[in-house]
Design a protein around this motif. Sequence first.
Motif, PDB file in Angstrom:
ATOM      1  N   UNK A 231      23.655  12.074 -46.034  1.00  0.00           N
ATOM      2  CA  UNK A 231      23.717  10.895 -46.897  1.00  0.00           C
ATOM      3  C   UNK A 231      24.392  11.244 -48.222  1.00  0.00           C
ATOM      4  N   UNK A 232      24.022  12.385 -48.819  1.00  0.00           N
ATOM      5  CA  UNK A 232      24.621  12.786 -50.087  1.00  0.00           C
ATOM      6  C   UNK A 232      26.116  13.012 -49.938  1.00  0.00           C
ATOM      7  N   UNK A 233      26.504  13.722 -48.897  1.00  0.00           N
ATOM      8  CA  UNK A 233      27.919  14.006 -48.674  1.00  0.00           C
ATOM      9  C   UNK A 233      28.723  12.717 -48.518  1.00  0.00           C
ATOM     10  N   UNK A 234      28.233  11.810 -47.710  1.00  0.00           N
ATOM     11  CA  UNK A 234      28.975  10.587 -47.411  1.00  0.00           C
ATOM     12  C   UNK A 234      28.988   9.622 -48.590  1.00  0.00           C
ATOM     13  N   UNK A 235      27.852   9.460 -49.252  1.00  0.00           N
ATOM     14  CA  UNK A 235      27.825   8.525 -50.374  1.00  0.00           C
ATOM     15  C   UNK A 235      28.636   9.041 -51.545  1.00  0.00           C
ATOM     16  N   UNK A 411      28.665  20.055 -49.794  1.00  0.00           N
ATOM     17  CA  UNK A 411      29.219  20.298 -48.460  1.00  0.00           C
ATOM     18  C   UNK A 411      28.522  21.457 -47.759  1.00  0.00           C
ATOM     19  N   UNK A 412      28.305  22.543 -48.468  1.00  0.00           N
ATOM     20  CA  UNK A 412      27.688  23.716 -47.839  1.00  0.00           C
ATOM     21  C   UNK A 412      26.210  23.482 -47.544  1.00  0.00           C
ATOM     22  N   UNK A 413      25.533  22.688 -48.384  1.00  0.00           N
ATOM     23  CA  UNK A 413      24.146  22.309 -48.068  1.00  0.00           C
ATOM     24  C   UNK A 413      24.105  21.516 -46.769  1.00  0.00           C
ATOM     25  N   UNK A 414      25.037  20.574 -46.648  1.00  0.00           N
ATOM     26  CA  UNK A 414      25.131  19.794 -45.414  1.00  0.00           C
ATOM     27  C   UNK A 414      25.448  20.690 -44.222  1.00  0.00           C
ATOM     28  N   UNK A 415      26.387  21.615 -44.406  1.00  0.00           N
ATOM     29  CA  UNK A 415      26.786  22.492 -43.305  1.00  0.00           C
ATOM     30  C   UNK A 415      25.608  23.320 -42.807  1.00  0.00           C
ATOM     31  N   UNK A 416      24.813  23.826 -43.730  1.00  0.00           N
ATOM     32  CA  UNK A 416      23.685  24.656 -43.321  1.00  0.00           C
ATOM     33  C   UNK A 416      22.663  23.839 -42.539  1.00  0.00           C
ATOM     34  N   UNK A 417      22.368  22.632 -43.045  1.00  0.00           N
ATOM     35  CA  UNK A 417      21.416  21.776 -42.333  1.00  0.00           C
ATOM     36  C   UNK A 417      21.971  21.336 -40.979  1.00  0.00           C
ATOM     37  N   UNK A 418      23.265  21.068 -40.913  1.00  0.00           N
ATOM     38  CA  UNK A 418      23.878  20.689 -39.641  1.00  0.00           C
ATOM     39  C   UNK A 418      23.767  21.828 -38.633  1.00  0.00           C
ATOM     40  N   UNK A 419      24.054  23.024 -39.076  1.00  0.00           N
ATOM     41  CA  UNK A 419      24.004  24.175 -38.175  1.00  0.00           C
ATOM     42  C   UNK A 419      22.612  24.404 -37.622  1.00  0.00           C
ATOM     43  N   UNK A 420      21.605  24.221 -38.459  1.00  0.00           N
ATOM     44  CA  UNK A 420      20.227  24.471 -38.022  1.00  0.00           C
ATOM     45  C   UNK A 420      19.657  23.332 -37.199  1.00  0.00           C
ATOM     46  N   UNK A 421      20.403  22.252 -37.042  1.00  0.00           N
ATOM     47  CA  UNK A 421      19.953  21.135 -36.201  1.00  0.00           C
ATOM     48  C   UNK A 421      20.892  20.925 -35.020  1.00  0.00           C
ATOM     49  N   UNK A 422      21.557  21.999 -34.607  1.00  0.00           N
ATOM     50  CA  UNK A 422      22.364  21.946 -33.394  1.00  0.00           C
ATOM     51  C   UNK A 422      23.726  21.322 -33.541  1.00  0.00           C
ATOM     52  N   UNK A 423      24.223  21.200 -34.771  1.00  0.00           N
ATOM     53  CA  UNK A 423      25.526  20.564 -34.999  1.00  0.00           C
ATOM     54  C   UNK A 423      26.480  21.568 -35.637  1.00  0.00           C
ATOM     55  N   UNK A 424      26.656  22.691 -34.965  1.00  0.00           N
ATOM     56  CA  UNK A 424      27.460  23.771 -35.528  1.00  0.00           C
ATOM     57  C   UNK A 424      28.911  23.370 -35.736  1.00  0.00           C
ATOM     58  N   UNK A 425      29.424  22.452 -34.923  1.00  0.00           N
ATOM     59  CA  UNK A 425      30.814  22.005 -35.098  1.00  0.00           C
ATOM     60  C   UNK A 425      31.003  21.320 -36.447  1.00  0.00           C
ATOM     61  N   UNK A 426      30.001  20.534 -36.867  1.00  0.00           N
ATOM     62  CA  UNK A 426      30.084  19.885 -38.180  1.00  0.00           C
ATOM     63  C   UNK A 426      30.061  20.933 -39.286  1.00  0.00           C
ATOM     64  N   UNK A 427      29.262  21.959 -39.100  1.00  0.00           N
ATOM     65  CA  UNK A 427      29.188  23.031 -40.093  1.00  0.00           C
ATOM     66  C   UNK A 427      30.519  23.779 -40.174  1.00  0.00           C
ATOM     67  N   UNK A 428      31.121  24.046 -39.035  1.00  0.00           N
ATOM     68  CA  UNK A 428      32.392  24.762 -39.006  1.00  0.00           C
ATOM     69  C   UNK A 428      33.486  23.955 -39.700  1.00  0.00           C
ATOM     70  N   UNK A 433      37.148  23.420 -44.458  1.00  0.00           N
ATOM     71  CA  UNK A 433      37.557  22.708 -45.673  1.00  0.00           C
ATOM     72  C   UNK A 433      37.483  23.612 -46.905  1.00  0.00           C
ATOM     73  N   UNK A 434      36.398  24.350 -47.022  1.00  0.00           N
ATOM     74  CA  UNK A 434      36.202  25.227 -48.181  1.00  0.00           C
ATOM     75  C   UNK A 434      37.274  26.316 -48.198  1.00  0.00           C
ATOM     76  N   UNK A 435      37.530  26.917 -47.059  1.00  0.00           N
ATOM     77  CA  UNK A 435      38.514  28.000 -46.998  1.00  0.00           C
ATOM     78  C   UNK A 435      39.953  27.483 -47.171  1.00  0.00           C
ATOM     79  N   UNK A 436      40.219  26.319 -46.651  1.00  0.00           N
ATOM     80  CA  UNK A 436      41.547  25.733 -46.828  1.00  0.00           C
ATOM     81  C   UNK A 436      41.807  25.484 -48.308  1.00  0.00           C
TER      82      UNK A 436
END
Length: 574
Positions: A231-235, A411-428, A433-436
């Motif tokens: 929600x934070x990322x999108x809003x 973004x990284x807070x979202x990525x970590x939560x995504x990864x720990x809830x089975x959404x590793x593709x969203x985290x990647x 984005x960060x590295x680019x």
Amino acid sequence: MNRLTYILYFICISLSLSGCKKSLDLKNAGAFDPASVWNDPQLANAYLTNLYATTLPTGWPVNSGGNADELSGNLPEDAVTTNNTLFKSWPYDLIRNINILLTEIEKGSLPAGTKEKMKGQAYFLRAWVYFNVVKLYGGVPILEQPLGVKDDLSAGRNSTKACFDFIEADLNKAINALPDQYIGGDRGRIDKAASLAFLGRVMLYKASPQFHPSNPYNNTDWPKAYEVNKMAKEQLAGMGFGLNPDYVGIWAKNNKGNKEAVMSVLFMAPNRMNGRSENQCRPLSESIDASGGDQPVWEMVAAYPMKDGLQPGISLKYPYELQTFWKDRDPRFYASVVYNGSLYELSRIAGRRQYTANGVASIDDVFGGGEQGDFHRTGFFPRKGMDPTLLKSEVTKNETDWIEIRYAEVLLNFAEAANETGKSNEALEVLIQIRKRAGIEAGADQLYGLSGSTGTAQIRNAIYFERRIEFIYEGQRFNELRRTRRLNEIDGMRKNGLLATLKSDKVAEDGKTFKLLPEDFTYKIQPLFSNGTNLMSTPERYYFFPIPRVEIEKNPKLLQNKGWDGGTFDPTLE
């Protein structure tokens, strides 16, 4: 109100929100007549301004990385005790002053919309204060009403869960009460964007291994952390926030309030300056009064990947060798770290290079402190956030804002939560984005050096690593190691610097002609000098610190944390 109090109020009113240099003495705040304060928008705003000044960060967190493997500094054995002040906070005076606003403002005749916005900011500030003590101790007493000045705090500790619930509720009140963004003359005030981002940080901590030691990655708080951070990322993206196009420009003087700056502490001439504390962080040869802050240690420097995103020694495209350690690194390295022989045009000195080698550098700047015996020199200095255009006599005039929450963190807070809830593709996707943005090369696979990060554990480690590089000097590293229960990585560590020695076939200079290049020196990794021990000690019990003994002596209802003085309170969520 006495005349002095009114004068202090109007001093604050006459300055910007972030530039108020006088703090109102609120010891008698409970005796204020609501008719004198909460009917007058200027006086009420002055009260709120003071809460900002006494509650929120005052600037860049200089040297906080010394508690970890980022910067010079040390945590020796038994550095924390129940009766010293290290990692202690008991801010119930601040909580009381916030509660005064939240209860007394309703007695006044301010417009309803004004009241709502002021209360929204106060709810955020109360959540801020509580969260920062919960990070230290776990559950603490929850107070929603102001105690009298002479009242003792005699409440027992609430559970850690109750505290997180309380913080979340306050932040949701702030989110509902505040405008999306404060801009213009109000920039720097807490708004909905800052509240959303901060709630994401809070929920990430709540789900973290720090608070769930026996079930760090599969506990039931991770789905909520994902929901809130999504929600934070999108809003925030909908409000126009995003990554600044380049890493260096985040802190540029002509880029204040850029789209990455979600929550900032503002600095501006003439009322409020030296946010980056250049007088502490510059090489002493180009500073005044103090030096030695934010000097990265070799372990931090060595962690930076190569230009292709792979670790030194792993990359085939960019071979790594100690004697040319600075070549072909992640562009964030050059944006953040000053190394021996690198171009560092301080004080508007064209072509100036920074040296750290004895016999070439100013005696004030050499590795280890030279003959002065000042043992804080690591062979490196900070560049990030510094203003090289300031003359030596002007080093306290840095106007770089402190950005407490960047969109990169969201973004990284979202990525970590995504990864720990089975959404590793969203985290990647976030890591890419960060590295680019950092300027790392995409590679043939367009994965920016992340091709080996395929599973949950690998993505998790990649996120932890990216935080370390991205947020150097931003005060996150030690708390990140606590949050993720990785203090073992620095326990028993001995920090190193890099000793530069001029090659025998090179002619020594006075360090002021700037013709010597990094490759004109040889380099040796060497332990930092220390007046005491150079051995870090971060035992298991440092995941939660002790309640100050003096507070327990004043209030027998307070229970001490487990691991400290026979304490029985469990600060975790288990």
